[in-house]
Design an enzyme around this catalytic site. Structure first.
Site, PDB file in Angstrom:
ATOM      1  N   GLU A  88      10.076 -46.914  -4.915  1.00 20.34           N
ATOM      2  CA  GLU A  88       9.425 -46.317  -3.595  1.00 20.34           C
ATOM      3  C   GLU A  88       9.779 -46.807  -2.562  1.00 20.34           C
ATOM      4  OE1 GLU A  88       5.329 -48.126  -4.504  1.00 20.34           O
ATOM      5  OE2 GLU A  88       6.335 -49.643  -5.652  1.00 20.34           O
ATOM      6  N   GLY A 105       7.281 -43.462  -6.989  1.00 23.29           N
ATOM      7  CA  GLY A 105       5.970 -43.677  -6.262  1.00 23.29           C
ATOM      8  C   GLY A 105       6.381 -42.972  -4.892  1.00 23.29           C
ATOM      9  N   THR A 106       6.128 -41.541  -5.158  1.00 30.88           N
ATOM     10  CA  THR A 106       6.455 -40.480  -4.026  1.00 30.88           C
ATOM     11  C   THR A 106       5.467 -40.838  -2.748  1.00 30.88           C
ATOM     12  OG1 THR A 106       5.304 -38.790  -5.136  1.00 30.88           O
ATOM     13  CG2 THR A 106       7.716 -39.063  -5.180  1.00 30.88           C
ATOM     14  N   GLY A 133      -8.330  -7.083   3.999  1.00 36.35           N
ATOM     15  CA  GLY A 133      -9.375  -7.421   5.235  1.00 36.35           C
ATOM     16  C   GLY A 133      -8.627  -8.044   6.516  1.00 36.35           C
ATOM     17  N   ARG A 169      -3.758   2.977   8.203  1.00 37.71           N
ATOM     18  CA  ARG A 169      -4.095   1.820   7.646  1.00 37.71           C
ATOM     19  C   ARG A 169      -2.589   1.096   7.369  1.00 37.71           C
ATOM     20  NH1 ARG A 169      -7.175   5.200   3.993  1.00 37.71           N
ATOM     21  NH2 ARG A 169      -9.371   4.372   3.662  1.00 37.71           N
ATOM     22  N   HIS A 217     -16.514  -8.513   1.888  1.00 31.76           N
ATOM     23  CA  HIS A 217     -15.326  -9.590   2.233  1.00 31.76           C
ATOM     24  C   HIS A 217     -15.586 -10.779   2.046  1.00 31.76           C
ATOM     25  CE1 HIS A 217     -13.922 -12.846   5.430  1.00 31.76           C
ATOM     26  NE2 HIS A 217     -12.783 -11.940   5.390  1.00 31.76           N
ATOM     27  N   TYR A 271       9.425 -36.833 -17.040  1.00 33.34           N
ATOM     28  CA  TYR A 271       8.111 -36.442 -17.145  1.00 33.34           C
ATOM     29  C   TYR A 271       7.435 -36.312 -15.717  1.00 33.34           C
ATOM     30  CZ  TYR A 271       7.122 -41.524 -16.295  1.00 33.34           C
ATOM     31  OH  TYR A 271       7.148 -42.717 -15.721  1.00 33.34           O
ATOM     32  N   ARG A 319      -3.791  -1.672  -5.821  1.00 37.87           N
ATOM     33  CA  ARG A 319      -2.833  -3.081  -5.626  1.00 37.87           C
ATOM     34  C   ARG A 319      -3.264  -3.882  -6.801  1.00 37.87           C
ATOM     35  NH1 ARG A 319      -6.449  -4.437   0.085  1.00 37.87           N
ATOM     36  NH2 ARG A 319      -8.423  -4.770  -1.176  1.00 37.87           N
ATOM     37  N   CYS A 357       5.029 -40.590 -10.260  1.00 40.49           N
ATOM     38  CA  CYS A 357       3.715 -40.851 -10.427  1.00 40.49           C
ATOM     39  C   CYS A 357       2.915 -40.932  -9.222  1.00 40.49           C
ATOM     40  CB  CYS A 357       3.497 -42.374 -11.097  1.00 40.49           C
ATOM     41  SG  CYS A 357       4.117 -43.749  -9.899  1.00 40.49           S
ATOM     42  N   MET A 402      -5.958  -7.269   8.231  1.00 44.02           N
ATOM     43  CA  MET A 402      -5.315  -6.561   9.218  1.00 44.02           C
ATOM     44  C   MET A 402      -6.345  -5.163   9.472  1.00 44.02           C
ATOM     45  SD  MET A 402      -1.414  -7.074   8.646  1.00 44.02           S
ATOM     46  CE  MET A 402      -1.470  -6.750   6.698  1.00 44.02           C
ATOM     47  N   LYS A 423       0.987  -1.214   0.047  1.00 46.23           N
ATOM     48  CA  LYS A 423       0.221   0.036   0.152  1.00 46.23           C
ATOM     49  C   LYS A 423       0.894   1.267   0.041  1.00 46.23           C
ATOM     50  CE  LYS A 423      -3.661  -0.349   2.151  1.00 46.23           C
ATOM     51  NZ  LYS A 423      -4.917  -0.542   3.244  1.00 46.23           N
ATOM     52  N   SER A 481       9.955 -45.246 -12.067  1.00 46.89           N
ATOM     53  CA  SER A 481       8.760 -44.399 -11.906  1.00 46.89           C
ATOM     54  C   SER A 481       8.542 -44.089 -10.397  1.00 46.89           C
ATOM     55  CB  SER A 481       7.451 -44.708 -12.327  1.00 46.89           C
ATOM     56  OG  SER A 481       6.330 -43.713 -11.941  1.00 46.89           O
ATOM     57  N   ASP A 483       4.568 -43.662  -1.338  1.00 43.79           N
ATOM     58  CA  ASP A 483       5.204 -44.796  -0.448  1.00 43.79           C
ATOM     59  C   ASP A 483       6.473 -44.135  -0.112  1.00 43.79           C
ATOM     60  OD1 ASP A 483       3.202 -46.324   0.081  1.00 43.79           O
ATOM     61  OD2 ASP A 483       3.638 -48.027  -1.451  1.00 43.79           O
TER      62      ASP A 483
END
Length: 873
Positions: free
Chosen positions: A734, A755-756, A100, A91, A445, A840, A329, A820, A102, A22, A753, A758
Site C-alpha cells: 500500500e 491495499g488499493t 426520455g 425523434r 419516466h 484473487y 430497442r 483487498c 432527448m 432507433k 495483498s 492507501d
C-alpha cells in the site's frame, strides 16, 4: 460524397453507430417486413458536424429533401399540402438507448393552412388536438418554453369548460387550447420545411442538453457519439375510440417473466403514455378490446425477440384498428429481471451461458438484493398505486427535486413525491431512496428511471392529491406533510405511513445458477473483507472463497475492549500495559476462533493492528477522568498523553508495522491469539488456513523485524504446548516504495495483498478524507474519468500493481497476490486484476457476487476477442 441521410429501406441493425439505435432498428424492422411507417434517418455524423459548425449544411439539407420526396411518392401525399398534408414526427436516437433524455416533436407540418386540409380529411377535434400537440412540442423543444406553461393553459381551458381530462375537451375546447399555445410560443414558421429544419437542429442540440449529459454521466456513456434524427410519417392513435398508442415489453421488465408487459391508452398519441399525464390501461386489456390487434402484437414480440436475442421495448400505434410499430430497442430492466431473462433465454436455447453472463451489469448485481417490507409487520397502508419498480424504501417526504438532491446527497433518507416526473427531475431521483407519483404508469419516466437505478417506485397513485407548493399531500382527507416519513413498496404498489420494518432479500434460484456458471468460467478467486462472524457468514453465503482482509482494529471498539485498549496506550507502567494486554488477549482469541469456525476451512487473511493509536485515545473529559482514577494518574497527565498521541498527518504517521516495531507487545498479543485460536480450532476437528498480514510495510527490514521479534518468537512459545498448524506471513502493498522494492519484500513475504485505498492515496497524493471536495470538479473538467477511490486508476496505480506482482514473482514464483481494497468489487477494476494475473480479489460481502460475475465476464470477453471479436450478443 458523404451520405448523411438513409431511408429506412437502406439501413440495418448493424449500423447502430451511424444511424443510432432507433434509426438502425427502424430500418431493420422495415426490412424484415414489419408494419413500420416510412421515414428516413439523418446520421450521427450529421449531428456531430452540426454541433461543431452550428448549422446544418446545404448538402445535408439536400439529402433530406431527396428522401422526403421518396416518402411523398410512397404515401401519395405532399409535405405542406393544404388539402391532404403529409405530417411527420421528428425523434432522436443515440447508439445507446437514453429514454426520455432527448427530444421529440410530433405532427410536424401543421400550420393554419394545412390544419384545414387535415380537418377535412379527419375531423375538427382530432385535427386541433394534433395541432396543439405540435405547437406544444415545438415550443418546448425548439423555443425552450417550460412544459408547465402549456399545462397551465390547458388546465385553465379544462376548468372553464368543465373537462376533467384532456380527452374530455371537444373541438372548440381544442381550438381554444391551440390559440393559447400559439400566443405563448409566438412565431412558428408556417413553411413546413423550415419547421423540419429547425426541429432537426433542436434534436441535434438536445444531445448536449443538461439532462442528456447527466444521464450519460450516470450511465458511464461517452459524450462523443451524437444522436441521429428520425423523420417518420405520422400515424395517429388519437383518431377516436378505435385507435390508441402504447408501449410493450416482450417480457416483464420488473420480474423477467416471459409474458407481454406494458400499457396503452385509447384515443391517444404515444407521448401521452410515457409522459404519465393519463393513467393507462394494462396491455392485457388490449386482448379484450381488440383481440386481433393483441394477437398481431404478440406475434411481433416473438419476431423481435428472435431477431435481437433479447427482451425488446417497443412503441406501437393503432390507427383505426391497424397496428404500426414505431420503434424497438433493447428493454431497460430491473436487476432481478435481467437475471431471470438471461437465465431463461439460455434455458430456452436462445443464447449461450457466456452471452447470458455478459447480459448482467456487474454494477447492478448488488441491487438484486432488494429490501422488502416484513410481511409479519403491522403497517398502516395509505393507498395503493402501480408497482412500477421493485423494492421497498422509507424516507421523509420531499416534493421539490432540488431539495431532494441536496438533502439526499447529504445522506438523508428521502422519498420524492411528485404528480409526475420529467427528465429534468433526474437529479432528485438519483438522490432519493425511492419515488412516488400520483400519475403515470409502469412505463412513465419515473418508473423507467427508477428501474434502471434499482430504486423502488410507486406510480399512478391516483388517490393522492398533491399540494406541493403548500408542502403536503392528502389521501381521503388525511394530510401527510413534508418531512413526514412514509414507506413505499415498489413490488406491491403499497404506500405506507411511517417507517416499515424491511427484510434483506436472498438470491433467486436463477441468480444462483448464473453465479455457478460464472464460477465455472472465471479464473480468479473471489474473497471477502469481513471482520465479524456475521460478515463472514454473509460473505460465504454470497460465494466468497475466503476472507481476503480481516481488520482487527474493528474488534477493539466495543466498550469493554476500548477501555482495555485505552489503558494500554495511556499507561507508562509495563505492568499496567501487561494487564491491559491480558484483558484483550482472550477477547481476541475468541474473535479469531469464531471467525475460523465461520469461514469453514477457507483461507483467511488477518491484518495486524493498522490505525494510529490516537484513534483509540479517550477524547471526552469524563472518560479521561475515569481513566486517570483507574490508573492512579493525574487527569492533566492523561490529557497530555492524548495530545501527545495526536499527529499532524496520522495516515503517514505512527501506524501499522511502525506500531509493531515500537510496541511489539501489541502485535505479540494478536499473533498469539491467532495461533492459539487456530490450533484449538484444528484440535476440534475444523480445518484452518490463517494468514497473518503485516500492514504499511515499505522496507523489507520492517517485515524482517516483525517476523523475527514478534511472529517467530510467539510461534515458538505457542507450539511448544499446542498442536502446530500451518500459517503464512505476508504483507499489504500500500506504499509506493513497497511496490518498487517488491522483489526484496517477496524474500520475506509468502503473499501480497494490495491495499488499493492507501496505495491510491499515497500514489496519487490525494487525501482520502479531503479529496471529495475537489474530485467532482476534476471529473467535470475531464481530468479524471472516475473517482480513483471508487474505480481503480489503471494508468497510475495499476502500474504499481503490475510492477509489484511481476517483481514479487520473480523472487518467488508461487507468491500469492490479491487485492483487498474496495476496488476488489468494482467491475472494471476486477477485470484489470485479472489482466494483471492476480490470484484473487477481495471486497465487501455484498459485492462478492459483483466480483464473481465480473471475473467471469473478463474471461468471456477475452475469448470472444480471440474468436474474431464476436459482437452480436
Amino acid at each position: 460524397m458523404t451520405k448523411y441521410v438513409y431511408s429506412f429501406k437502406e439501413g440495418s441493425a448493424d449500423m447502430k453507430n451511424l444511424l443510432g439505435g432507433k434509426g438502425s432498428n427502424l430500418a431493420e424492422m422495415t426490412n424484415i417486413g414489419l408494419k413500420v411507417p416510412p421515414g428516413y434517418t439523418v446520421t450521427t455524423e450529421a449531428c456531430l458536424e452540426y454541433l461543431e459548425e452550428g448549422d446544418i449544411s446545404q448538402k445535408i439539407e439536400k439529402q433530406m429533401k431527396e428522401n422526403m420526396e421518396e416518402i411523398e411518392e410512397e404515401m401519395g401525399q405532399k409535405f405542406g399540402d393544404t388539402e391532404d398534408p403529409l405530417l411527420v414526427s421528428v425523434r432522436s436516437g443515440a447508439a445507446v438507448s437514453m429514454p426520455g433524455m432527448m427530444d421529440t416533436i410530433l405532427n410536424l407540418g401543421l400550420n393554419d393552412k394545412t390544419i384545414k386540409g387535415l380537418t377535412e380529411r379527419t375531423d375538427e377535434r382530432f385535427a386541433y388536438d394534433s395541432y396543439r400537440r405540435f405547437i406544444n412540442m415545438f415550443g418546448e423543444v425548439v423555443r425552450g418554453i417550460p412544459h408547465s406553461k402549456f399545462e397551465e393553459r390547458m388546465d385553465k381551458v379544462k376548468k372553464k369548460r368543465g373537462a376533467e381530462k384532456d380527452v374530455d375537451l371537444d373541438a372548440e375546447g381544442m381550438k381554444e387550447v391551440t390559440e393559447k399555445y400559439k400566443d405563448l410560443v409566438g412565431d412558428i414558421p408556417s413553411d413546413p420545411w423550415k419547421q423540419l429544419v429547425e426541429a432537426t437542429k433542436a434534436v441535434f442540440a438536445s444531445w448536449d442538453n443538461e439532462r442528456a449529459i447527466r444521464y450519460r454521466d450516470l450511465n458511464d456513456l461517452p459524450h462523443d457519439m451524437g444522436t441521429d434524427v428520425n423523420v417518420q410519417v405520422m400515424v395517429y392513435g388519437n383518431t377516436g375510440k378505435n385507435s390508441g398508442s402504447g408501449v410493450a415489453f416482450t417480457r416483464d421488465p420488473s420480474t423477467g417473466e416471459n409474458k407481454i408487459y406494458g400499457e396503452f391508452l385509447r384515443n391517444a398519441q404515444g407521448e401521452d403514455v410515457v409522459a404519465g399525464i393519463r393513467t393507462p390501461l394494462d396491455i392485457s386489456d388490449l386482448r379484450d378490446i381488440w383481440p386481433d390487434v393483441y394477437e398481431e402484437l404478440k406475434e411481433v414480440c416473438g419476431i423481435l425477440e428472435e431477431k435481437y436475442k433479447d427482451m425488446q421495448d417497443l412503441e406501437f400505434t393503432i390507427e383505426d384498428g391497424e397496428l404500426f410499430i414505431l420503434q424497438t430497442r433493447t428493454g431497460k430492466r430491473t436487476p432481478n429481471a435481467a437475471v431471470k431473462i438471461a437465465h431463461d433465454m439460455h434455458e430456452e436455447g436462445i443464447i449461450s451461458k457466456e452471452v447470458a453472463l455478459l447480459r448482467i451489469d456487474g454494477d447492478q448485481v448488488e441491487k438484486i438484493l432488494h429490501k422488502r417490507i416484513d410481511p409479519e409487520a403491522e403497517t398502516k397502508k395509505l393507498t395503493k398505486g402501480i408497482n412500477a419498480s421493485p423494492g421497498a424504501a422509507s424516507g421523509k417526504v420531499v416534493f421539490d427535486t432540488d431539495e431532494a438532491d441536496e438533502r439526499g446527497s447529504n445522506d438523508e433518507d428521502i422519498v420524492l413525491v411528485r404528480s409526475e416526473t420529467t427528465p429534468e427531475d433526474i437529479h432528485g431521483l438519483v438522490a432519493s431512496q425511492g419515488v412516488l407519483t400520483s400519475r403515470g404508469g409502469m412505463t412513465s419516466h419515473a418508473a423507467v428511471v427508477a428501474r434502471g437505478m434499482g430504486k423502488p417506485c410507486v406510480a399512478g397513485a391516483e388517490e393522492i392529491e398533491i399540494k406541493s407548493k403548500e408542502g403536503y399531500f392528502e389521501i381521503d382527507g388525511k394530510r401527510i406533510d413534508k418531512d413526514d416519513i412514509i414507506t413505499i413498496d415498489g413490488t406491491t404498489g403499497d404506500v405506507i405511513l411511517g417507517e416499515a420494518p424491511l427484510i434483506e432479500p436472498k438470491f433467486t434460484g436463477e441468480f444462483e445458477k448464473l453465479l455457478q456458471w460464472a464460477d465455472d468460467i472465471r479464473k480468479m478467486g473471489v474473497r471477502a473483507n469481513a471482520d465479524t462472524p456475521e460478515d463472514t457468514e454473509k460473505a460465504v453465503e454470497f460465494g466468497a472463497e475466503g476472507v481476503g482482509l480481516c481488520r482487527t482494529e474493528h474488534m477493539f471498539f466495543e466498550p469493554q475492549r476500548l477501555e482495555a485498549m485505552q489503558e494500554l496506550i495511556i499507561s507508562d507502567d509495563s505492568q499496567e500495559r501487561k494487564k491491559a494486554l491480558d484483558k484483550l488477549m482472550p477477547m481476541q482469541k475468541k474473535d479469531f476462533r469464531e471467525l475460523f469456525e465461520a469461514i469453514g476451512g477457507r483461507p483467511i487473511i488477518i491484518r495486524l493492528l493498522d490505525p494510529p493509536l490516537h484513534e483509540f485515545a479517550p477524547t471526552e473529559e469524563k472518560r479521561q477522568r475515569e481513566l486517570a482514577d483507574k490508573l492512579g494518574m493525574d487527569e492533566d497527565e492523561i490529557k497530555a498523553k492524548v495530545e501527545k498521541l495526536e499527529e499532524e498527518n496520522p495516515m503517514l504517521g505512527h501506524r501499522g508495522c511502525r506500531l509493531g516495531i515500537t510496541f511489539p507487545e501489541i502485535y505479540r498479543m494478536q499473533v498469539r491469539a491467532i495461533l492459539e485460536a487456530a490450533s484449538e480450532t484444528k484440535e476440534d476437528g475444523c480445518d484452518v488456513k490463517p494468514k497473518i498480514m503485516v500492514p504499511i510495510i515499505g522496507n523489507v527490514e520492517e517485515l524482517k523485524n516483525i517476523k523475527e521479534r514478534v511472529i517467530e518468537e510467539v510461534e515458538r512459545n505457542v507450539f511448544e504446548e499446542r498442536q502446530r498448524i500451518d500459517y503464512e506471513v505476508g504483507t499489504m502493498i500500500e506504499i509506493p516504495r513497497a511496490a518498487v522494492t517488491a522483489d526484496e519484500i517477496a524474500e520475506e513475504a509468502e503473499f501480497f495483498s494490495f491495499g488499493t485505498n492507501d496505495l491510491t492515496q499515497m500514489g496519487i497524493g490525494f487525501s482520502r478524507d479531503d479529496a471529495g471536495t475537489f474530485i467532482p470538479n476534476y471529473i467535470d473538467q475531464g481530468i479524471f474519468d472516475k473517482d480513483p477511490f471508487q474505480v481503480l486508476d489503471q494508468k497510475g496505480i495499476g502500474q504499481f500493481i503490475e510492477m509489484a506482482t511481476e517483481r514479487g514473482r520473480k523472487t518467488k514464483d508461487d507468491l500469492s497476490v490479491g487485492i483487498c481494497g474496495e476496488h476488489g468489487g468494482e467491475p472494471s477494476s476486477v477485470k484489470f486484476c485479472h489482466g494483471a494475473e492476480l490470484d484473487y480479489v477481495s471486497c465487501s460481502p455484498y459485492r462478492v457476487p459483483v466480483a464473481r460475475i465480473a471475473a467471469a465476464q473478463v474471461v468471456i470477453e477475452e475469448e470472444m476477442e480471440v474468436d474474431e471479436g464476436v459482437d452480436g450478443y
